[in-house]
Design an enzyme around this catalytic site. Structure first.
Site, PDB file in Angstrom:
ATOM      1  N   ASN A  86      39.416   3.585 -13.912  1.00  0.00           N
ATOM      2  CA  ASN A  86      39.427   4.228 -15.241  1.00  0.00           C
ATOM      3  C   ASN A  86      40.793   3.910 -15.863  1.00  0.00           C
ATOM      4  OD1 ASN A  86      39.483   5.880 -17.437  1.00  0.00           O
ATOM      5  ND2 ASN A  86      38.994   7.771 -16.336  1.00  0.00           N
ATOM      6  N   GLU A  97      32.945  12.473 -12.168  1.00  0.00           N
ATOM      7  CA  GLU A  97      32.627  11.282 -12.956  1.00  0.00           C
ATOM      8  C   GLU A  97      32.780  10.005 -12.135  1.00  0.00           C
ATOM      9  OE1 GLU A  97      33.856  12.092 -17.388  1.00  0.00           O
ATOM     10  OE2 GLU A  97      35.075  13.319 -16.072  1.00  0.00           O
ATOM     11  N   ARG A 125      42.421  19.291 -30.183  1.00  0.00           N
ATOM     12  CA  ARG A 125      41.537  18.788 -31.240  1.00  0.00           C
ATOM     13  C   ARG A 125      40.839  19.950 -31.932  1.00  0.00           C
ATOM     14  NH1 ARG A 125      38.330  14.538 -27.611  1.00  0.00           N
ATOM     15  NH2 ARG A 125      40.052  14.550 -26.139  1.00  0.00           N
ATOM     16  N   ARG A 149      35.017   2.446 -15.921  1.00  0.00           N
ATOM     17  CA  ARG A 149      34.688   3.382 -16.997  1.00  0.00           C
ATOM     18  C   ARG A 149      35.029   2.693 -18.324  1.00  0.00           C
ATOM     19  NH1 ARG A 149      38.045   8.173 -19.674  1.00  0.00           N
ATOM     20  NH2 ARG A 149      36.364   8.975 -20.941  1.00  0.00           N
ATOM     21  N   HIS A 156      31.529  11.878 -22.990  1.00  0.00           N
ATOM     22  CA  HIS A 156      31.371  12.658 -21.755  1.00  0.00           C
ATOM     23  C   HIS A 156      29.993  12.450 -21.122  1.00  0.00           C
ATOM     24  CE1 HIS A 156      34.451  15.914 -23.224  1.00  0.00           C
ATOM     25  NE2 HIS A 156      35.064  14.974 -22.517  1.00  0.00           N
ATOM     26  N   MET A 205      44.611  26.165 -21.087  1.00  0.00           N
ATOM     27  CA  MET A 205      43.862  27.423 -21.041  1.00  0.00           C
ATOM     28  C   MET A 205      44.471  28.428 -20.061  1.00  0.00           C
ATOM     29  SD  MET A 205      41.526  28.985 -22.558  1.00  0.00           S
ATOM     30  CE  MET A 205      40.143  28.151 -23.316  1.00  0.00           C
ATOM     31  N   ARG A 206      45.031  27.921 -18.955  1.00  0.00           N
ATOM     32  CA  ARG A 206      45.652  28.857 -17.994  1.00  0.00           C
ATOM     33  C   ARG A 206      46.777  29.643 -18.659  1.00  0.00           C
ATOM     34  NH1 ARG A 206      46.028  24.272 -13.613  1.00  0.00           N
ATOM     35  NH2 ARG A 206      46.364  23.277 -15.603  1.00  0.00           N
ATOM     36  N   GLY A 231      37.667  21.289 -16.215  1.00  0.00           N
ATOM     37  CA  GLY A 231      38.737  22.164 -15.718  1.00  0.00           C
ATOM     38  C   GLY A 231      38.568  23.616 -16.137  1.00  0.00           C
ATOM     39  N   ILE A 232      38.191  23.852 -17.392  1.00  0.00           N
ATOM     40  CA  ILE A 232      38.008  25.232 -17.865  1.00  0.00           C
ATOM     41  C   ILE A 232      36.676  25.792 -17.358  1.00  0.00           C
ATOM     42  CG2 ILE A 232      37.776  26.697 -19.913  1.00  0.00           C
ATOM     43  CD1 ILE A 232      39.515  24.613 -21.433  1.00  0.00           C
ATOM     44  N   GLY A 233      35.614  25.006 -17.527  1.00  0.00           N
ATOM     45  CA  GLY A 233      34.278  25.472 -17.125  1.00  0.00           C
ATOM     46  C   GLY A 233      34.192  25.797 -15.644  1.00  0.00           C
ATOM     47  N   GLU A 234      34.914  25.027 -14.815  1.00  0.00           N
ATOM     48  CA  GLU A 234      34.832  25.228 -13.366  1.00  0.00           C
ATOM     49  C   GLU A 234      35.749  26.334 -12.859  1.00  0.00           C
ATOM     50  OE1 GLU A 234      35.613  21.416 -11.474  1.00  0.00           O
ATOM     51  OE2 GLU A 234      34.351  20.446 -12.977  1.00  0.00           O
ATOM     52  N   HIS A 294      30.822  20.697 -20.989  1.00  0.00           N
ATOM     53  CA  HIS A 294      31.962  20.073 -20.315  1.00  0.00           C
ATOM     54  C   HIS A 294      33.227  20.552 -21.016  1.00  0.00           C
ATOM     55  CE1 HIS A 294      34.139  16.729 -18.221  1.00  0.00           C
ATOM     56  NE2 HIS A 294      34.987  17.027 -19.196  1.00  0.00           N
ATOM     57  N   LYS A 340      43.550   5.037 -13.298  1.00  0.00           N
ATOM     58  CA  LYS A 340      43.073   5.987 -12.290  1.00  0.00           C
ATOM     59  C   LYS A 340      42.093   5.223 -11.417  1.00  0.00           C
ATOM     60  CE  LYS A 340      41.643  10.418 -13.337  1.00  0.00           C
ATOM     61  NZ  LYS A 340      41.098  11.400 -14.312  1.00  0.00           N
TER      62      LYS A 340
HETATM   63  P1  AMP Z   1      40.398  18.804 -17.334  1.00  0.00           P
HETATM   64  O1  AMP Z   1      40.653  17.968 -18.559  1.00  0.00           O
HETATM   65  O2  AMP Z   1      38.957  18.795 -16.914  1.00  0.00           O
HETATM   66  O3  AMP Z   1      41.340  18.517 -16.204  1.00  0.00           O
HETATM   67  O4  AMP Z   1      40.702  20.333 -17.761  1.00  0.00           O
HETATM   68  C1  AMP Z   1      41.956  20.742 -18.220  1.00  0.00           C
HETATM   69  C2  AMP Z   1      41.858  22.173 -18.723  1.00  0.00           C
HETATM   70  O5  AMP Z   1      41.379  23.013 -17.659  1.00  0.00           O
HETATM   71  C3  AMP Z   1      43.198  22.754 -19.167  1.00  0.00           C
HETATM   72  O6  AMP Z   1      43.023  23.473 -20.380  1.00  0.00           O
HETATM   73  C4  AMP Z   1      43.524  23.713 -18.044  1.00  0.00           C
HETATM   74  O7  AMP Z   1      44.327  24.781 -18.486  1.00  0.00           O
HETATM   75  C5  AMP Z   1      42.142  24.211 -17.670  1.00  0.00           C
HETATM   76  N1  AMP Z   1      42.162  24.891 -16.376  1.00  0.00           N
HETATM   77  C6  AMP Z   1      42.415  24.378 -15.159  1.00  0.00           C
HETATM   78  N2  AMP Z   1      42.428  25.381 -14.233  1.00  0.00           N
HETATM   79  C7  AMP Z   1      42.190  26.535 -14.903  1.00  0.00           C
HETATM   80  C8  AMP Z   1      42.075  27.916 -14.516  1.00  0.00           C
HETATM   81  N3  AMP Z   1      42.232  28.302 -13.250  1.00  0.00           N
HETATM   82  N4  AMP Z   1      41.802  28.839 -15.469  1.00  0.00           N
HETATM   83  C9  AMP Z   1      41.663  28.459 -16.760  1.00  0.00           C
HETATM   84  N5  AMP Z   1      41.752  27.185 -17.185  1.00  0.00           N
HETATM   85  C10 AMP Z   1      42.003  26.229 -16.272  1.00  0.00           C
END
Ligand code: AMP
Length: 432
Positions: A13, A398, A243, A93, A182, A286-287, A333-336, A210, A20
């Site tokens: 990627n 992915e 965004r 990718r 995505h 989000m954290r 990251g947020i959804g999981e 996602h 990556k």
């Molecule tokens: P990704 O692009 O899939 O790596 O997701 C990145 C996003 O996931 C960022 O906004 C992170 O703050 C969020 N994220 C990762 N871990 C957590 C968590 N434990 N709680 C809330 N958001 C998270």
């Protein structure tokens, strides 16, 4: 046990200054080897990698002023050592396949040219992807190289979902339409959701969210994408890290007239200074926003509320594309990882009969997959769906999806070759 050793795919990627990579075994979860070469093109390029399931420590090596090709050369011995003769293909990718690519394809001169042509639609991404393709094909000339596109999964959308209500010539001449992104992730998680619930991927309906730095929803019916929230570019749709997602298209004219902003400035603001960052005035992470909300930060609280409401609204509208709804999937990251975001979003979807099991919601974080729906009908729901609708947490993968699509593409081509040979033999038999 299969008598054939399982095949390995090197997944690449490539970004404008990074590569990556992951070595994926078709029969094993996790990666044989994975890592990242970044800051390529600067004087401080470096390569970081990790073996196996993460039990060994992460290793790092400086690469000086390496470019993509040199970084790939540094990878080569490592990949050879771990893959031996099981390395079957390199899966790349590629962000944009335009309307040309509806599935993964083996990269030959014509495919490379078509990817180059689609660069007009993804000027930041496709040229970087091509750099990776060129470097890897030079280093692994004996292997098949497969392109797997973010957009290809959404080429099944009907015209009423992908066309904008703008003059036809803009579509016919400039290819202005909704493409969606995505796709690899939406395809992977909906397939996994069907597997987790014992449903057939080709006879089930899903809404997938996602939620990472970029965010999108997708309606998948019977294994194909019927609509998605991103459009001509990945700016359309949901609120994302930086965004804006959807805004009134007249905003561009207003900002130009009243503030004298150029189109470049407006693009930059909507892509890099908006979303969670713009709303909160604090962060795109989000954290960090969840922590600030805990401490009563108004901007963080508002950003989270807008994020969840807009997400719920998008999921509800995506129902129009389905003939049945078996489940809503959270990934990225947020959804999981965020029980809060999932709970705030589902709270807006009570009319669909959706409700959370809060204990299960808290449990499914950090890679734990599972169902988090409350099975009893929620009190006060007016409309109910005809059967139990799942709410699922499905960690996306992915790289694995790219590897599996690469192998499926090779298998389909070798089947086609066998059929062509049989057909040729039959014709010879008939004296043609
Ligand atoms: P990704 O692009 O899939 O790596 O997701 C990145 C996003 O996931 C960022 O906004 C992170 O703050 C969020 N994220 C990762 N871990 C957590 C968590 N434990 N709680 C809330 N958001 C998270």
């Amino acid at each position: 046990m299969s008598e054939h050793p399982s095949r390995l795919v090197l997944v690449i990627n490539c970004g404008s200054s990074s590569i990556k990579f992951a070595l994926v075994d078709e029969q094993r979860s996790g990666f044989v080897l994975h890592g990242l070469a970044d800051r390529l093109g600067s004087d401080e390029a470096s390569l970081r990698w990790q073996q196996g399931d993460g039990t060994t420590s992460r290793q790092e090596r400086p690469l000086g002023a390496a470019d993509h090709r040199q970084a790939m050369e540094a990878l080569l011995p490592m990949v050879r050592e771990h893959a031996g003769d099981r390395l079957t293909a390199v899966g790349h990718r590629v962000v944009h396949g335009g309307e040309h690519f509806t599935a993964a394809c083996q990269i030959d001169d014509a495919a490379r040219q078509a990817i180059e042509q689609a660069s007009a639609l993804a000027p930041l991404h496709n040229p970087a992807n091509l750099m990776g393709i060129d470097a890897a094909t030079a280093l692994f000339p004996q292997l098949p190289h497969i392109a797997v596109f973010d957009t290809a999964f959404h080429q099944s959308m009907p015209a009423h979902a992908y066309r904008y209500a703008i003059p036809e010539a803009l579509y016919a001449e400039q290819r202005v339409r909704r493409y969606g992104f995505h796709g690899t992730s939406h395809r992977y998680v909906t397939g996994e959701a069907a597997r987790m619930t014992g449903l057939s991927p080709t006879d089930s309906g899903w809404l997938s969210a996602h939620l990472g730095n970029g965010c999108s929803t997708c309606a998948v019916q019977d294994g194909v994408s019927r609509d998605t929230s991103m459009g001509f570019t990945p700016l359309e749709g949901l609120v994302m890290g930086t965004r804006s997602g959807d805004v009134d298209p007249n905003l561009h004219g207003f900002l130009g007239r009243t503030l004298g902003w150029s189109l470049e400035k407006i693009d930059a603001v909507l892509n890099r200074e908006s979303g969670l960052l713009g709303l909160s005035g604090l962060s795109n992470d989000m954290r960090e926003l969840e922590q600030a909300r805990e401490q009563g930060h108004d901007g963080a609280t508002l950003a989270i509320e807008v994020f969840c409401y807009r997400l719920a609204k998008s999921l509800a509208s995506m129902c129009c594309a389905l003939t049945r709804l078996d489940g809503v999937i959270f990934t990225g990251g947020i959804g999981e990882n965020s029980p809060l975001i999932r709970a705030r979003t589902i709270a807006h979807l009570g009319l669909l009969g959706l409700a959370l099991d809060e204990e299960a919601n808290q449990r499914c974080v950090r890679g734990v997959a599972g169902a988090i729906e409350r099975t009893a009908k929620p009190h006060g729901a007016h409309l109910t769906v005809p059967h139990n609708v799942h709410i699922l947490i499905v960690p996306t993968d992915e790289e694995r999806q790219i590897a599996l699509e690469s192998l499926a593409c090779l298998d389909a081509e070798s089947q086609a070759d066998i059929h062509a040979d049989i057909h040729a033999d039959k014709q010879t038999d008939r004296g043609f």
